[in-house]
Every structure is written in C-alpha cells, then in structure tokens.
Write an enzyme that holds these catalytic residues in place. Structure first.
Site, short mmCIF file in Angstrom:
data_model
loop_
_atom_site.label_atom_id
_atom_site.label_comp_id
_atom_site.label_asym_id
_atom_site.label_seq_id
_atom_site.Cartn_x
_atom_site.Cartn_y
_atom_site.Cartn_z
N CYS A 1 -10.70 2.89 -5.59
CA CYS A 1 -10.66 3.23 -4.18
C CYS A 1 -10.83 4.76 -4.05
O CYS A 1 -9.84 5.40 -4.78
CB CYS A 1 -9.16 2.82 -3.38
N ASP B 1 1.02 -0.91 -0.05
CA ASP B 1 -0.14 0.06 0.15
C ASP B 1 1.05 1.28 0.03
O ASP B 1 2.00 1.12 -0.38
CB ASP B 1 -0.85 -0.13 1.47
N ASP B 2 0.34 2.22 0.43
CA ASP B 2 1.00 3.59 0.38
C ASP B 2 2.29 3.52 1.16
O ASP B 2 2.52 3.06 2.08
CB ASP B 2 -0.12 4.66 1.24
N ASP C 1 -13.07 2.44 4.25
CA ASP C 1 -12.04 2.22 5.19
C ASP C 1 -12.29 1.65 6.56
O ASP C 1 -11.67 1.23 7.37
CB ASP C 1 -11.22 3.62 5.29
N TRP D 1 -6.03 1.80 -6.98
CA TRP D 1 -5.87 2.98 -7.37
C TRP D 1 -6.70 3.81 -6.51
O TRP D 1 -7.94 4.01 -6.54
CB TRP D 1 -6.67 3.19 -8.95
N ASP D 2 -6.05 4.95 -5.70
CA ASP D 2 -6.82 5.59 -4.47
C ASP D 2 -7.00 6.92 -5.11
O ASP D 2 -6.36 7.62 -6.17
CB ASP D 2 -5.83 5.28 -3.30
N ARG E 1 -5.56 16.08 3.48
CA ARG E 1 -4.86 15.11 3.72
C ARG E 1 -3.32 15.62 3.23
O ARG E 1 -2.57 14.84 2.64
CB ARG E 1 -4.97 13.59 3.10
C1 GLA Z 1 -7.05 5.22 1.78
C2 GLA Z 1 -7.38 3.95 1.41
C3 GLA Z 1 -6.68 3.08 2.52
C4 GLA Z 1 -5.24 3.16 2.25
C5 GLA Z 1 -4.68 4.60 2.62
C6 GLA Z 1 -3.21 5.01 2.07
O1 GLA Z 1 -7.53 5.87 2.95
O2 GLA Z 1 -8.73 3.97 1.51
O3 GLA Z 1 -7.14 1.69 2.21
O4 GLA Z 1 -4.62 2.62 1.09
O5 GLA Z 1 -5.38 5.59 1.72
O6 GLA Z 1 -2.92 6.25 2.52
#
Ligand code: GLA
Length: 729
Positions: free
Chosen positions: A525, A365-366, A547, A476-477, A442
């Site tokens: 996402c 993830d991130d 989330d 893909w957020d 954010r």
């Molecule tokens: C969003 C997504 C989470 C995660 C964070 C990462 O909130 O919904 O699942 O990927 O970003 O920063």
C-alpha cells in the site's frame, strides 16, 4: 531450446510462446536489432539489416558510413559514437569522458533463469524458460555489459536485465543504465500508459507517438500514483480485442523512466529503467551493477491479450507468496470505520459482527502504536499503545481468534514522525541534507532505508510485534514521497546512490521478513495504490489499489490497473456511503460487484449496518466463495471501456481457463434517460458448449454468446449493477 544462435548468419532468435525476437552480430561487431513480432520458424532475418548512407549520420571508428549508429536498429544504445537517440548507458570514466562503444564479445545460452541479487525477478524452471546472456565490451574503458534475455516457452514474454562490470583498474561512474532498449523499424505507433493521482490511480492514456522524446517517469522515490512503471506501444488500429501491441513492465518500485523516442526515419527507440535524474553508481575496479528486470510482452490479440499474458506471467512466474494460489481471507479493515478513534472494545464488537457475517479476518489499521491518536506522531515506535489496547496485542488477537477470525495489522515501516521516540534517539536516521530543513509530507519524514542499521532496527521491531501475537497479515503502507534524498552515512560523491539504495533496503526488509514468516500475508500500500508495480509483487501477492473506494471511481481505477496487473493482486473493499472520498451514494450491491473483482473485503463499521445491509453482506460473502476462483485464476476480458465517454454500462468478464464457466459483471455509472441500447459479445467460452445463465435459467450456446452477444439490460438508476453467471452444462 527456445533460443538459438546461427553461426553462419550470426542471428540470435528467441521464441517466446507465439512470438519471436531476433537480432544479429553485425560484421563490424555491433549488435543490430532485427525483429520482434509474431512467431517465425526461420531464422534467416539478416536480410532485414539495413545499412544506409546518410549525409548527416557519422560512422563510428572502424565502420563505414552506411553502418552509422544513427540509422541501424540496435539492441542497446551506445553513447557518443553517432547514435543520437537517448543512450541506454552512460559511464563516466576516469578521464571524465562518457563515450562508450560496446561490441559483441561472447554469449551463453542456458536453460532456466538465474535470480537477480537483491532485486525482484521472474522465475521459471528449466522447462519453462531459457536464457541468453550476451556480453558486450567497450575496449577503451574496459567495461562489459551483460544483456540477459529470458524467453518463456508458454507465454509471449521475454524478461530482460542488464549487468555492468568494471574490469578496468580505475573507478568509473554509472550515470545511466536502462534495463532494456527496444528499437522498432516502423515507429508510427500509439503509446499507451497509466498516469494518475492519489485516489485516481492508473488512468489509461493513449496517443500517437510524435517526433520527440516522451519520458514517463517517477522521481518521487516510489513508483508513484502519478505514472506506473509500464508502457505499451500498439499499432494505430489495435483495439482491446484485436491487433498488435508490445508491453513493457519494469520490476522496480523506485524512480524509473521510460523514454519513447520517434526519430527522423520514423524508427523508434523505447527504453525503461532506473531514472537517471536521481541516479549514479560508483563502480570500483572489479565491481558490477545489476539493473532491475523488465518484462516484455507481445500480443496479437489486442490490449486484452497483452493484459492476460502479464496476468499469467505475474501469477505463475513472479508472485512467490505462500498465498499466491490460495483464496485470501475476506477481511474487514477498521480504517474508514473508526480512523484513529478506537479501543479494544470497539474492535471486538466489529469482530463479533464480522464473525457472524462470515468475514474471516479483522485488520487493525493505523493508530495502534506509540502515542498515535492522529497523523502527527509515533511512526517508528512500533510498540503497542496499551491505553487503546488494554492487555496488548496478545490479548486482543487471542479474543479475535476465539471468534474464529484471523488478525492483521497495519505498519508503515519506512516512515518516522519527528514526534517519536525513534526520532529522539536517532535524529539522523531520516533522509535529509545537512544544513537544510527536511520537507514533511503528512507530518512525517522518511527513514533512510539505505542504512543497514535502519533495516535491522525495523526487522527486529517488526519481528517483536509479529512474535507477540498470532498476526497473519500485515498491510505495509508508505504515505509520502521522498524529498531531500540524502543519507548521513554516504560520502559526498555517492549521494546519488541513495534513491536506489533506498529501494534495495526496502526489498531486503521484505525478503528477511518473508524468510522468517513464509506464511505471512502482506498487502502492499502507499496512500492507496502509489506503489502498485511488478517489483512489489515479487514480495507481496496483493496491493491496496486505491484509497478511493467509491465503486464508480473504482471501475476506472481497476480497469486501468488490470491493463498490467491481475485481479488477484488488487485490494478491493466495500466501503461506507456517502463515500468518504467522493461523497457519492452507490447501491450496496454494486459496491459488492466491484469489490468482488479484487481481493475482497470491507472497510466500514459493521456495527452500523441495518438488517438489509447485513443480508446483502451475507450474499456478497457467498458470492465471493462462489466466484473467487474465476476472478483469481481465470482470464479477464474487459468488454466495455469506462474511460470512453460513450460507455453507458461498464462490463467485464472473468472466464475459467477451460471455458467451463464465466462471470459477467455490468455496472451503469449513471442513468442516462432513454440511453443507448446495445449488445455485448462475451469471450473465452467454448463455442460448441451450451451455457446456462444461473439467475434466469436461460441457455445459450457459447458461439451465440460470443458472436451474437447479449442484450445489455437498461438500468433505471445511477450505479445499478448486476452479475451474470454462465455455467457450461
Ligand atoms: C493510507 C492507506 C489507508 C490507511 C491510511 C492510514 O492512506 O492507503 O488505507 O491505511 O493510510 O493512515
């Protein structure tokens, strides 16, 4: 052909599954809506046309008083000629006026369904669907609108879209364009919609319409957590299992508005399309504009019947992904396990446990790129952070693959951090308005996706990452909403085009990536489920639902989402306890039962699992393999409603289409001492079949399960749950 035109009575009749939709060309040239409801064989609907003189209802030029647009049900609302409902189209012409008066010009009926340029659209073969294209024309402005109706033969579903063509010699400005308008003769209906919030997406709200105009909308740039681009209108007596309901889902991921207006005669106009608050489009001579598609569904079998039609339509006629009918790999995502604090060693140790437990993919993830160690920097710098991932993605992915796992990666393509190389190189690439600051969400800004060079940059950078290693999935957020929606390259009089152009740019990036990587599995996402809409499903087969991974909260979130979207599209993971969003502790097994109703995976630190939890994971993995075909391809029946405060046990069922088996899930959110005892009736089974419930070995006839029902067990603790698997023997 499921669409006909009767030259004598001038009635168009569209048959979609077991529903019929009809309208006619009036003697005065307008197009009047006549009927939408259960199928009718005859096309003699013209008797429903009801001209009626009203003292305060002006007649448009060339028509008589009883034909006032104020009283006649229409296919598309006009502007400024006596239709006082919200108009369906507003075109500002060279003379500054916005009156338009569209009348029938011609039509065409054909097999199949054309795609929409640059936009998501349902599709079907010549055997699946027929399309009517109705041309309406406003003589004074020389503008034409093409209303398209595609009737699906097997489903109670009609797709509609609109194209506006400027034939005149002057530039006109489109200030509003609905994708569809739907007028109802008996408008005393209940409105059902899906409002929400971050971590509480898609609650179900239902209330009678009243004499006002209700607007459900997003102006956040994305379809949003706060309202979903969907509404339904149901008769007051309609329930989950019975009664009439009309649903509309817009295939669009940006600012939308649904307007529902009950008028003085209890007639109702409902429309949905791009939100006019943030929209305008310049049409030079000869240019045209295509509005997004809307899918209309009619059901006589209650809210559940509507949902199942949306599910089938999306699974068979909207989602294109290579993965759409394939079992998705069980994934483990490191976000809630590590947040930004990871390195290759930690990821590999999660992967090792994952491999041992039967999990099939590691999703990073991130935090893997630029200098990103918290959420203050590096969005836009899509190159690997070698301090964290020694040897780069190539090495890590190879090692993960060697363990027998696939590898997936998180991106947030549309965003940019001020603290990034990209921002230093291109400070004007973010959405902003000169002379004003840019609001941060954010700690990040939003890229101007309306600019082709931004889309090109993202395409090239993402391709470089995807080519550097065997990456088979991306998440893909999009973690903030849009503000100061201005583009550095658009002229002053076209700035109101930017919101829509943003969405088109985002779609184009998806399209280009899918062309180049047709087997790539993409999960949508946006801060959880903030862009869970039918438009996205054209590009991605699954979307992270929320989330909020608390199993009890998910009962509501997944229930609300399932009103429109199939379970095969809902990202659902088992996460840690106490839950990171709610602090609650739910049984590990129940977290699994709830996640099994979606795409299934884990979002926790596998290294910290004890033996009991590891044994539970193995059971859950086996259950996924055993039941996923029912969840992904079967029919969903919502048997009790988690939004009803009286519901003690939340129950739902996934039944095979052929009635051969069914999975019933029961979860008790809270233990109510001496709570009510009740039975639940199952659905979708073969009445004459004999079914064995696997755990107990007890046999029942389908008729018994559907008519007499099952005694719902009493559970003695909060969050208890159970699965029941019925197999026809
Ligand atoms: C969003 C997504 C989470 C995660 C964070 C990462 O909130 O919904 O699942 O990927 O970003 O920063």
């Amino acid at each position: 052909m499921a669409i006909s035109f009767n030259e004598t009575n001038k009635v168009f009749k569209l048959d979609a599954g077991a529903s019929t939709y009809a309208f006619m060309i009036e003697p005065n040239g307008y197009v009047a809506h006549l009927y939408y409801g259960p199928e009718v064989a005859s096309d003699a609907f013209a008797y429903l046309y009801r001209p009626m003189e009203r003292a305060f209802s002006p007649a448009a030029p060339g028509t008589t008083a009883p034909e006032s647009r104020d009283v006649i049900l229409q296919e598309f609302g006009t502007n400024g000629v006596g239709d006082f409902h919200a108009p369906s189209i507003i075109v500002r012409q060279g003379n500054g006026h916005t009156v338009t008066d569209f009348k029938y010009r011609s039509h065409q009926i054909r097999k199949g369904k054309p795609a929409l340029p640059g936009l998501p659209a349902t599709f079907g073969s010549d055997d699946d669907v027929d399309t009517l294209e109705l041309s309406l024309y406003d003589e004074a402005s020389d503008v034409e609108i093409l209303l398209r109706y595609s009737a699906f033969r097997k489903y109670n579903a009609i797709a509609r879209s609109v194209q506006v063509v400027n034939h005149s010699a002057e530039t006109v400005h489109l200030e509003k364009i609905a994708s569809a308008a739907l007028d109802f003769a008996d408008g005393l209906l209940d409105l059902i919609h899906l409002p929400g919030a971050w971590a509480r997406e898609r609650s179900v709200e239902r209330h009678p319409v009243n004499h006002s105009r209700t607007v459900l909308e997003s102006v956040r740039g994305l379809s949003s957590h706060q309202q979903n681009p969907f509404f339904a209108l149901a008769t007051p007596e309609t329930t989950e299992r019975n009664g009439e309901i009309f649903g509309a889902a817009l295939l669009y991921s940006g600012n939308f508005a649904a307007e529902i207006e009950l008028d003085q005669f209890n007639q109702l106009r409902a429309q949905i399309g791009i939100n006019e608050r943030t929209f305008e489009w310049t049409l030079a001579p000869g240019e045209s504009f295509t509005a997004p598609e809307v899918l209309l569904v009619y059901s006589r079998d209650g809210i559940g019947g509507m949902s199942r039609t949306f599910h089938d339509m999306f699974r068979n006629h909207l989602i294109r992904s290579y993965w759409k009918d394939l079992k998705r790999p069980i994934l483990v995502n490191n976000w809630e396990a590590t947040y930004f604090d990871f390195d290759a060693k930690k990821l590999l140790s999660i992967a090792r446990d994952a491999a041992d437990l039967g999990i099939e993919m590691l999703v990073l993830d991130d935090g893997w790129f630029g200098r990103r160690n918290d959420d203050r920097s590096s969005l836009g710098d899509w190159f690997v952070n070698e301090e964290k991932l020694d040897g780069g993605l190539g090495k890590l992915v190879k090692e993960v693959n060697q363990l027998g796992l696939k590898f997936g990666l998180w991106f947030e393509p549309e965003m940019i951090s001020r603290e990034s190389e990209l921002f230093r190189a291109h400070p004007d690439w973010c959405l902003h308005v000169p002379g004003r600051g840019a609001s941060e969400g954010r700690n990040q800004l939003v890229l101007d996706m309306s600019r082709p060079e931004v889309v090109d940059y993202l395409y090239e950078t993402i391709c470089k990452v995807l080519d550097s290693a065997n990456i088979e999935y991306i998440k893909w957020d999009a973690n903030r909403h849009l503000t100061e929606v201005g583009s550095a390259v658009m002229p002053a009089d076209r700035q109101k085009e930017v919101s829509h152009r943003y969405v088109l740019g985002m779609y184009e990036l998806h399209e280009r990536l899918l062309k180049r990587y047709p087997k790539l599995l993409i999960e949508g996402c946006s801060g959880g489920g903030g862009r869970f809409d039918a438009g996205m499903l054209y590009y991605v087969p699954q979307i992270w639902t929320s989330d909020d991974t608390d199993a009890i909260e998910r009962l509501k979130i997944q229930y609300g989402t399932s009103l429109v979207y199939p379970c095969s599209t809902m990202g659902a993971h088992i996460s840690d306890c106490p839950n990171h969003q709610t602090g609650r502790i739910n049984p590990f097994a129940t977290r699994g039962y709830v996640a099994l109703s979606g795409t299934f995976g884990y979002e926790l630190d596998l290294n910290k699992m004890n033996d009991e939890e590891r044994a539970e994971i193995r059971k859950q993995v086996a259950a996924y393999h055993k039941y996923n075909h029912l969840v992904a391809q079967g029919d969903l029946y919502r048997l009790t409603d988690p939004f009803n405060p009286g519901t003690v046990v939340v129950i739902w069922e996934h039944a095979a289409k052929d009635g051969s088996e069914a999975l019933v899930t029961m979860v008790q959110p809270r233990n109510v001492p001496n709570g009510q005892l009740f039975r639940v009736r199952l659905c979708g089974l073969d009445p004459a079949g004999v079914y064995k419930e696997e755990k107990s070995g007890v046999c029942y006839t389908g008729e018994m399960l559907m008519n007499a029902g099952l005694n719902v067990p009493r559970y003695e603790r909060d969050g208890a749950g159970e699965l029941f698997h019925f197999v026809r023997i």
